[in-house]
Motif scaffolding. Structure first.
Motif, mmCIF file in Angstrom:
data_model
loop_
_atom_site.group_PDB
_atom_site.id
_atom_site.type_symbol
_atom_site.label_atom_id
_atom_site.label_comp_id
_atom_site.label_asym_id
_atom_site.label_seq_id
_atom_site.Cartn_x
_atom_site.Cartn_y
_atom_site.Cartn_z
ATOM 1 N N GLU A 32 38.917 54.877 27.426
ATOM 2 C CA GLU A 32 38.778 54.079 28.643
ATOM 3 C C GLU A 32 39.942 54.345 29.586
ATOM 4 O O GLU A 32 41.076 54.534 29.158
ATOM 5 C CB GLU A 32 38.740 52.597 28.293
ATOM 6 C CG GLU A 32 38.655 51.676 29.504
ATOM 7 C CD GLU A 32 38.657 50.201 29.137
ATOM 8 O OE1 GLU A 32 38.069 49.413 29.900
ATOM 9 O OE2 GLU A 32 39.242 49.836 28.099
ATOM 10 N N PHE A 34 42.021 52.339 32.194
ATOM 11 C CA PHE A 34 42.302 50.964 32.596
ATOM 12 C C PHE A 34 43.322 51.016 33.719
ATOM 13 O O PHE A 34 44.451 51.459 33.537
ATOM 14 C CB PHE A 34 42.841 50.163 31.409
ATOM 15 C CG PHE A 34 42.988 48.686 31.675
ATOM 16 C CD1 PHE A 34 41.999 47.803 31.279
ATOM 17 C CD2 PHE A 34 44.108 48.189 32.328
ATOM 18 C CE1 PHE A 34 42.131 46.437 31.534
ATOM 19 C CE2 PHE A 34 44.238 46.837 32.587
ATOM 20 C CZ PHE A 34 43.250 45.958 32.181
ATOM 21 N N GLN A 202 37.307 52.238 34.392
ATOM 22 C CA GLN A 202 36.201 51.382 33.943
ATOM 23 C C GLN A 202 36.539 49.909 34.170
ATOM 24 O O GLN A 202 35.706 49.135 34.609
ATOM 25 C CB GLN A 202 35.891 51.609 32.452
ATOM 26 C CG GLN A 202 35.144 52.891 32.156
ATOM 27 C CD GLN A 202 36.055 54.098 32.216
ATOM 28 O OE1 GLN A 202 37.114 54.119 31.607
ATOM 29 N NE2 GLN A 202 35.644 55.117 32.960
ATOM 30 N N ARG A 203 37.794 49.559 33.869
ATOM 31 C CA ARG A 203 38.257 48.190 34.091
ATOM 32 C C ARG A 203 39.639 48.251 34.709
ATOM 33 O O ARG A 203 40.306 49.273 34.671
ATOM 34 C CB ARG A 203 38.295 47.391 32.779
ATOM 35 C CG ARG A 203 36.923 47.115 32.198
ATOM 36 C CD ARG A 203 36.995 46.203 30.969
ATOM 37 N NE ARG A 203 37.828 46.798 29.933
ATOM 38 C CZ ARG A 203 38.893 46.214 29.404
ATOM 39 N NH1 ARG A 203 39.278 45.016 29.822
ATOM 40 N NH2 ARG A 203 39.600 46.818 28.461
ATOM 41 N N ALA A 205 43.203 45.579 36.288
ATOM 42 C CA ALA A 205 43.864 44.285 36.425
ATOM 43 C C ALA A 205 44.767 44.321 37.645
ATOM 44 O O ALA A 205 45.303 45.371 38.008
ATOM 45 C CB ALA A 205 44.680 43.956 35.181
ATOM 46 N N GLN A 215 41.448 40.177 36.473
ATOM 47 C CA GLN A 215 41.107 41.251 35.551
ATOM 48 C C GLN A 215 39.592 41.331 35.427
ATOM 49 O O GLN A 215 38.908 40.313 35.438
ATOM 50 C CB GLN A 215 41.747 40.974 34.182
ATOM 51 C CG GLN A 215 41.663 42.119 33.210
ATOM 52 C CD GLN A 215 42.507 41.892 31.959
ATOM 53 O OE1 GLN A 215 42.472 42.695 31.032
ATOM 54 N NE2 GLN A 215 43.286 40.827 31.910
ATOM 55 N N GLY A 216 39.049 42.523 35.339
ATOM 56 C CA GLY A 216 37.604 42.682 35.207
ATOM 57 C C GLY A 216 37.209 44.138 35.303
ATOM 58 O O GLY A 216 38.047 45.037 35.241
ATOM 59 N N THR A 217 35.910 44.380 35.470
ATOM 60 C CA THR A 217 35.457 45.759 35.645
ATOM 61 C C THR A 217 35.921 46.259 37.011
ATOM 62 O O THR A 217 36.226 45.473 37.912
ATOM 63 C CB THR A 217 33.926 45.851 35.566
ATOM 64 O OG1 THR A 217 33.357 45.174 36.700
ATOM 65 C CG2 THR A 217 33.400 45.235 34.275
ATOM 66 N N ALA A 218 35.964 47.586 37.154
ATOM 67 C CA ALA A 218 36.377 48.163 38.426
ATOM 68 C C ALA A 218 35.457 47.701 39.551
ATOM 69 O O ALA A 218 35.913 47.410 40.659
ATOM 70 C CB ALA A 218 36.381 49.686 38.319
ATOM 71 N N GLN A 219 34.171 47.597 39.262
ATOM 72 C CA GLN A 219 33.230 47.158 40.293
ATOM 73 C C GLN A 219 33.485 45.717 40.696
ATOM 74 O O GLN A 219 33.443 45.373 41.883
ATOM 75 C CB GLN A 219 31.794 47.314 39.796
ATOM 76 C CG GLN A 219 30.747 46.934 40.841
ATOM 77 C CD GLN A 219 29.327 47.174 40.365
ATOM 78 O OE1 GLN A 219 29.110 47.760 39.315
ATOM 79 N NE2 GLN A 219 28.363 46.728 41.144
ATOM 80 N N GLU A 220 33.773 44.867 39.705
ATOM 81 C CA GLU A 220 34.060 43.465 40.013
ATOM 82 C C GLU A 220 35.286 43.334 40.906
ATOM 83 O O GLU A 220 35.286 42.547 41.864
ATOM 84 C CB GLU A 220 34.261 42.674 38.712
ATOM 85 C CG GLU A 220 32.987 42.444 37.923
ATOM 86 C CD GLU A 220 33.231 41.873 36.544
ATOM 87 O OE1 GLU A 220 32.266 41.387 35.935
ATOM 88 O OE2 GLU A 220 34.389 41.932 36.065
#
Length: 252
Positions: A32, A34, A202-203, A205, A215-220
């Motif tokens: 991943e 991050f 992918q994620r 912060a 903190q969350g997914t890149a899209q969020e």
């Protein structure tokens, strides 16, 4: 799937009194990317250095696990042998040495694949006899990444890999990071360029004043209105006697 890296409640002090990180918790899966975003002085580099064991007697509190094994407060060379490789903002090259000599140091005590490194960054083969300090910024970043990969890392800690690079070169470097992650290496990517980081992570912060505020997914994160305004340059326009830019009150 259990996380490769788990940091829980990490608190890091400088000079025994300046709290650089406070209650930082995150998890990173194998393979991943991050992203860690935030302003200057937020504690991003401190987070990487804490994980890598480069700050003596730190973290003051909290735990850091690599594949279920506690690594906090271990010596940096021990953490490196466990598969954690840190590439600092200045790339950490031996600038007076040649490209080939820098790569040879990456092979010290390891059975890295030099051919794979040359396949990923063909320019390193062409520049083998050239001193590292004479390379362009992008070529130096490729050398730093290539040398890091010769250590066969399980977790790669990258501090501002696109700093000072032309957009095309930054895209080339970040594409290489995606290839590295697909091969199974986890990456913690500290970046000022939020757009680039969220494009490949992918994620992610947001770190501000030593705390993870979001903190969350890149899209969020990319769709979050406060992230869009503070980090992506998408401001909200309202009418108030006249049209003007309005600074939102952040919801973190």
């Amino acid at each position: 799937m259990s996380a490769l890296l788990k940091a829980a409640g990490v608190e890091t002090l400088y000079f025994d009194r300046i709290r650089a990180l406070s209650s930082v918790s995150l998890e990173v899966e194998q393979g991943e990317i991050f992203g860690v975003l935030g302003p200057n002085g937020a504690g991003k580099t401190t987070l990487l250095r804490t994980i890598a064991g480069l700050l003596p007697d730190q973290p003051e509190k909290g735990s850091i696990e690599l594949a279920g094994v506690r690594i906090e407060r271990r010596r940096p060379e021990e953490i490196a042998r466990m598969g954690v490789v840190y590439v600092p903002e200045d790339r950490g090259l031996f600038r007076e040495l040649t490209v080939a000599e820098n790569l040879e140091l990456g092979l010290w005590g390891r059975k890295g694949n030099l051919e794979a490194t040359h396949a990923m960054f063909p320019i390193l083969r062409e520049r083998a006899g050239q001193q590292a300090e004479t390379l362009s910024g992008g070529e130096q970043q490729m050398l730093a990444l290539g040398r890091a990969m010769l250590r066969r890392p399980r977790l790669l800690l990258l501090d501002e890999p696109s700093l000072g690079l032309a957009p095309q070169m930054a895209n080339t470097v970040l594409a290489a990071l995606q290839e590295i992650a697909r091969a199974g290496t986890a990456i913690i990517l500290v970046e000022q360029n939020a757009r680039l980081a969220l494009r490949i992570a992918q994620r992610a912060a947001i770190l501000e004043a030593g705390r993870i505020v979001l903190q969350g997914t890149a899209q969020e994160l990319e769709e979050h209105p406060d992230v869009r305004e503070a980090y992506l340059g998408v401001a909200t326009v309202i009418a108030q006697k006249a049209w003007r830019l309005h600074r939102r009150r952040r919801r973190w």
